[in-house]
Design a protein around this motif. Structure first.
Motif, mmCIF file in Angstrom:
data_model
loop_
_atom_site.group_PDB
_atom_site.id
_atom_site.type_symbol
_atom_site.label_atom_id
_atom_site.label_comp_id
_atom_site.label_asym_id
_atom_site.label_seq_id
_atom_site.Cartn_x
_atom_site.Cartn_y
_atom_site.Cartn_z
ATOM 1 N N PRO A 305 -11.174 -2.506 2.246
ATOM 2 C CA PRO A 305 -12.369 -2.857 3.075
ATOM 3 C C PRO A 305 -13.579 -2.881 2.080
ATOM 4 O O PRO A 305 -13.706 -1.994 1.460
ATOM 5 C CB PRO A 305 -12.261 -2.209 4.104
ATOM 6 C CG PRO A 305 -11.172 -1.294 4.118
ATOM 7 C CD PRO A 305 -10.430 -1.172 2.584
ATOM 8 N N TYR A 306 -14.375 -4.023 2.316
ATOM 9 C CA TYR A 306 -15.554 -4.007 1.620
ATOM 10 C C TYR A 306 -16.716 -3.420 2.292
ATOM 11 O O TYR A 306 -18.079 -3.240 1.854
ATOM 12 C CB TYR A 306 -15.726 -5.666 1.202
ATOM 13 C CG TYR A 306 -14.931 -6.432 0.423
ATOM 14 C CD1 TYR A 306 -14.007 -5.511 0.050
ATOM 15 C CD2 TYR A 306 -15.025 -7.766 0.288
ATOM 16 C CE1 TYR A 306 -12.998 -6.371 -0.723
ATOM 17 C CE2 TYR A 306 -14.068 -8.555 -0.112
ATOM 18 C CZ TYR A 306 -12.985 -7.737 -0.819
ATOM 19 O OH TYR A 306 -12.038 -8.461 -1.638
ATOM 20 N N GLY A 307 -16.765 -3.074 3.424
ATOM 21 C CA GLY A 307 -17.954 -2.741 4.441
ATOM 22 C C GLY A 307 -19.064 -3.831 4.419
ATOM 23 O O GLY A 307 -20.257 -3.599 4.492
ATOM 24 N N GLU A 308 -18.534 -5.029 4.726
ATOM 25 C CA GLU A 308 -19.483 -6.200 4.870
ATOM 26 C C GLU A 308 -20.320 -6.250 6.317
ATOM 27 O O GLU A 308 -21.201 -6.688 6.298
ATOM 28 C CB GLU A 308 -18.754 -7.546 4.715
ATOM 29 C CG GLU A 308 -18.217 -7.720 3.390
ATOM 30 C CD GLU A 308 -18.947 -8.824 2.636
ATOM 31 O OE1 GLU A 308 -19.141 -9.723 2.902
ATOM 32 O OE2 GLU A 308 -19.148 -8.493 1.337
ATOM 33 N N ARG A 309 -19.484 -5.617 7.345
ATOM 34 C CA ARG A 309 -20.047 -5.812 8.528
ATOM 35 C C ARG A 309 -20.899 -4.586 8.850
ATOM 36 O O ARG A 309 -20.533 -3.395 8.136
ATOM 37 C CB ARG A 309 -18.844 -5.739 9.622
ATOM 38 C CG ARG A 309 -18.144 -6.943 9.822
ATOM 39 C CD ARG A 309 -17.559 -6.993 11.114
ATOM 40 N NE ARG A 309 -16.202 -5.988 11.089
ATOM 41 C CZ ARG A 309 -15.080 -6.475 10.828
ATOM 42 N NH1 ARG A 309 -14.770 -7.701 10.850
ATOM 43 N NH2 ARG A 309 -14.053 -5.758 10.799
ATOM 44 N N LEU A 310 -22.103 -4.683 9.405
ATOM 45 C CA LEU A 310 -22.949 -3.815 9.815
ATOM 46 C C LEU A 310 -22.541 -2.565 10.447
ATOM 47 O O LEU A 310 -21.686 -2.553 11.434
ATOM 48 C CB LEU A 310 -24.022 -4.334 10.673
ATOM 49 C CG LEU A 310 -25.505 -3.670 10.304
ATOM 50 C CD1 LEU A 310 -25.831 -3.928 8.960
ATOM 51 C CD2 LEU A 310 -26.424 -4.297 11.256
ATOM 52 N N GLY A 311 -22.572 -1.320 10.087
ATOM 53 C CA GLY A 311 -21.984 -0.161 10.638
ATOM 54 C C GLY A 311 -20.685 0.467 9.917
ATOM 55 O O GLY A 311 -20.106 1.372 9.932
ATOM 56 N N GLU A 314 -21.047 2.674 5.962
ATOM 57 C CA GLU A 314 -20.992 4.120 5.635
ATOM 58 C C GLU A 314 -19.657 4.678 5.601
ATOM 59 O O GLU A 314 -19.026 5.461 4.688
ATOM 60 C CB GLU A 314 -21.915 4.911 6.805
ATOM 61 C CG GLU A 314 -22.595 5.769 6.114
ATOM 62 C CD GLU A 314 -23.624 6.119 7.386
ATOM 63 O OE1 GLU A 314 -23.271 7.196 8.147
ATOM 64 O OE2 GLU A 314 -24.619 5.451 7.649
ATOM 65 N N ALA A 315 -18.642 4.089 6.619
ATOM 66 C CA ALA A 315 -17.329 4.753 6.633
ATOM 67 C C ALA A 315 -16.544 4.272 5.612
ATOM 68 O O ALA A 315 -15.735 5.139 4.743
ATOM 69 C CB ALA A 315 -16.565 4.041 7.803
ATOM 70 N N VAL A 316 -16.738 2.786 5.088
ATOM 71 C CA VAL A 316 -16.089 2.508 3.759
ATOM 72 C C VAL A 316 -16.504 3.071 2.621
ATOM 73 O O VAL A 316 -15.479 3.480 1.521
ATOM 74 C CB VAL A 316 -16.290 0.816 3.687
ATOM 75 C CG1 VAL A 316 -16.088 0.317 2.286
ATOM 76 C CG2 VAL A 316 -15.543 0.147 4.365
ATOM 77 N N ALA A 346 -20.498 4.200 -7.932
ATOM 78 C CA ALA A 346 -21.048 5.415 -7.677
ATOM 79 C C ALA A 346 -20.192 6.075 -6.458
ATOM 80 O O ALA A 346 -20.289 7.445 -6.710
ATOM 81 C CB ALA A 346 -22.279 4.968 -7.093
ATOM 82 N N CYS A 347 -19.652 5.397 -5.473
ATOM 83 C CA CYS A 347 -18.921 6.029 -4.638
ATOM 84 C C CYS A 347 -17.737 6.619 -5.049
ATOM 85 O O CYS A 347 -17.271 7.752 -5.018
ATOM 86 C CB CYS A 347 -18.598 5.442 -3.427
ATOM 87 S SG CYS A 347 -20.152 4.517 -2.546
ATOM 88 N N TYR A 348 -17.145 5.921 -5.969
ATOM 89 C CA TYR A 348 -15.769 6.335 -6.641
ATOM 90 C C TYR A 348 -15.724 7.405 -7.637
ATOM 91 O O TYR A 348 -15.064 8.382 -7.757
ATOM 92 C CB TYR A 348 -14.982 4.972 -7.411
ATOM 93 C CG TYR A 348 -13.831 5.281 -7.860
ATOM 94 C CD1 TYR A 348 -12.639 5.138 -7.042
ATOM 95 C CD2 TYR A 348 -13.566 5.344 -9.213
ATOM 96 C CE1 TYR A 348 -11.498 5.230 -7.476
ATOM 97 C CE2 TYR A 348 -12.334 5.653 -9.581
ATOM 98 C CZ TYR A 348 -11.179 5.460 -8.911
ATOM 99 O OH TYR A 348 -9.731 5.518 -9.436
#
Length: 378
Positions: A305-311, A314-316, A346-348
């Motif tokens: 998942p890319y986290g394109e949708r608002l909200g 953070e979870a992604v 950065a997250c990875y």
């Protein structure tokens, strides 16, 4: 045998991969934006449709010329040898597009091309009335770019990504052609473990299995040009025999697809079964943070998942961090992830060895590549 100017169309960013596939089939080619052009005979049309994993369609160019007026478009279209391609009862709808050209009205260009072809065929077939158009289908396209008209006939029918195995899919399915490209861009070979931790409806593992056993992606479907009278049935038979001969059905594979959603795991299994690969791929429900392995030198490919949708972002991004931690101990494994999320590295927790810009539909993404240690030479 005749020689045709053939175009394999390509999604943006995949041109070099399509060109490599065309060359592997034995055809020299030129690469342009969104298209790979080469010459070939009737057999080349059949083989291209059956074997090209990453192309969108295979088309033949009937003519290419400059056209700045409707008269010019009409006369130059009419001068083309349409009777070589279209039988008297051909069904031939005309589609069109125009970019940076004086002839910008697509509907007018379509109507003019259609009228020019009808005029030519009337003369050649000595006919005065309308053509029935109740025979084989020839989808014609007039594409104008900077006042140059390219007129093509589509030999594929449904796009080449329609392999015929997808019984079900999720919300945002990855196109089979892009999935195949993601596998071909890795260093994976059929004798190494392969894992997709975000398998969704199973497209990446299925494409990997087809590549691993050298099974042609078009083996399970039909093409519009199989109905054309000037490509003999025996040529298609020969091309399909080559597909059978080159398949390595006895190549053992170690391919796993996992997903958080148990419904998608079930659909993935059904799709693999539809592709005739049900026994070869292991699907299971699992979160990426739970990844463990005792194997070496494997390849992980994912479209998370890319986290394109608002909200969702953070979870992604939290999941990307967990993924980085889960994969960190396995330094012989190579990891390849496709995402539009700019914070991925950065997250990875690690900078990619290499990244490549690709488009997933209309979403601009990067393909992050982390190369593991090389296996020792025997």
């Amino acid at each position: 045998m005749s020689t045709f100017n053939i175009i394999a169309t390509s999604a943006m960013g995949l041109e070099a991969i399509v060109a490599k596939e065309v060359r592997e089939l034995g055809y020299e080619c030129q690469v342009e934006n969104g298209r790979i052009q080469y010459k070939g005979d009737e057999m080349a049309i059949a083989r291209s449709n059956l074997w090209l994993r990453t192309a969108d369609r295979v088309k033949i160019i009937v003519g290419e010329f400059k056209a700045t007026t409707f008269d010019e478009l009409f006369e130059k279209t009419k001068a083309l040898p349409w009777e070589k391609f279209l039988p008297e009862n051909a069904e031939f709808p005309v589609s069109g597009k125009s970019v940076k050209s004086k002839l910008f009205s697509v509907s007018d260009c379509q109507a003019i091309v259609k009228k020019a072809i009808v005029d030519r065929l009337r003369t050649k077939y000595k006919k005065t009335g309308w053509f029935e158009e109740n025979g084989p289908l020839f989808k014609i396209e007039v594409a104008l770019l900077k006042d140059v008209a390219t007129i093509t006939i589509d030999t594929s029918g449904a796009g080449l990504h329609k392999r015929g195995y997808r019984a079900g899919q999720g919300e945002a399915p990855l196109k089979e052609t892009l999935a195949a490209a993601l596998v071909l861009l890795t260093n994976w070979t059929g004798d190494r473990p392969f894992v997709d931790p975000f398998c969704g409806s199973g497209t990446i593992p299925i494409e990997a299995a087809l590549i691993g056993q050298n099974i042609a992606p078009g083996f399970n479907r039909e093409f519009v040009s199989e109905q054309w009278n000037w490509i003999p049935d025996r040529l298609w038979d020969e091309a399909r025999i080559e597909v059978e001969d080159k398949a390595k059905y006895d190549q053992p594979l170690d391919i796993t697809g996992s997903d958080l959603d148990h419904r998608m795991v079930k659909i993935a299994g059904e799709n693999a079964f539809e592709a005739g690969l049900g026994e070869l791929i292991n699907f299971k429900q699992m979160q990426v943070k739970d990844f463990t392995t005792t194997k070496d030198y494997g390849v992980i490919v994912g479209n998370p998942p890319y986290g394109e949708r608002l909200g969702d972002k953070e979870a992604v991004e939290s999941m990307y961090r967990e993924m980085g931690q889960a994969f960190a101990p396995y330094d012989t494994w190579s990891v390849y992830m496709l995402t539009s999320n700019e914070n991925f590295e950065a997250c990875y927790g690690k900078k990619a060895t290499k990244k490549r810009k690709l488009f997933n539909g209309f979403i601009r993404t990067d393909y992050y590549q982390y190369w593991g240690k090389r296996p020792p030479r025997n």
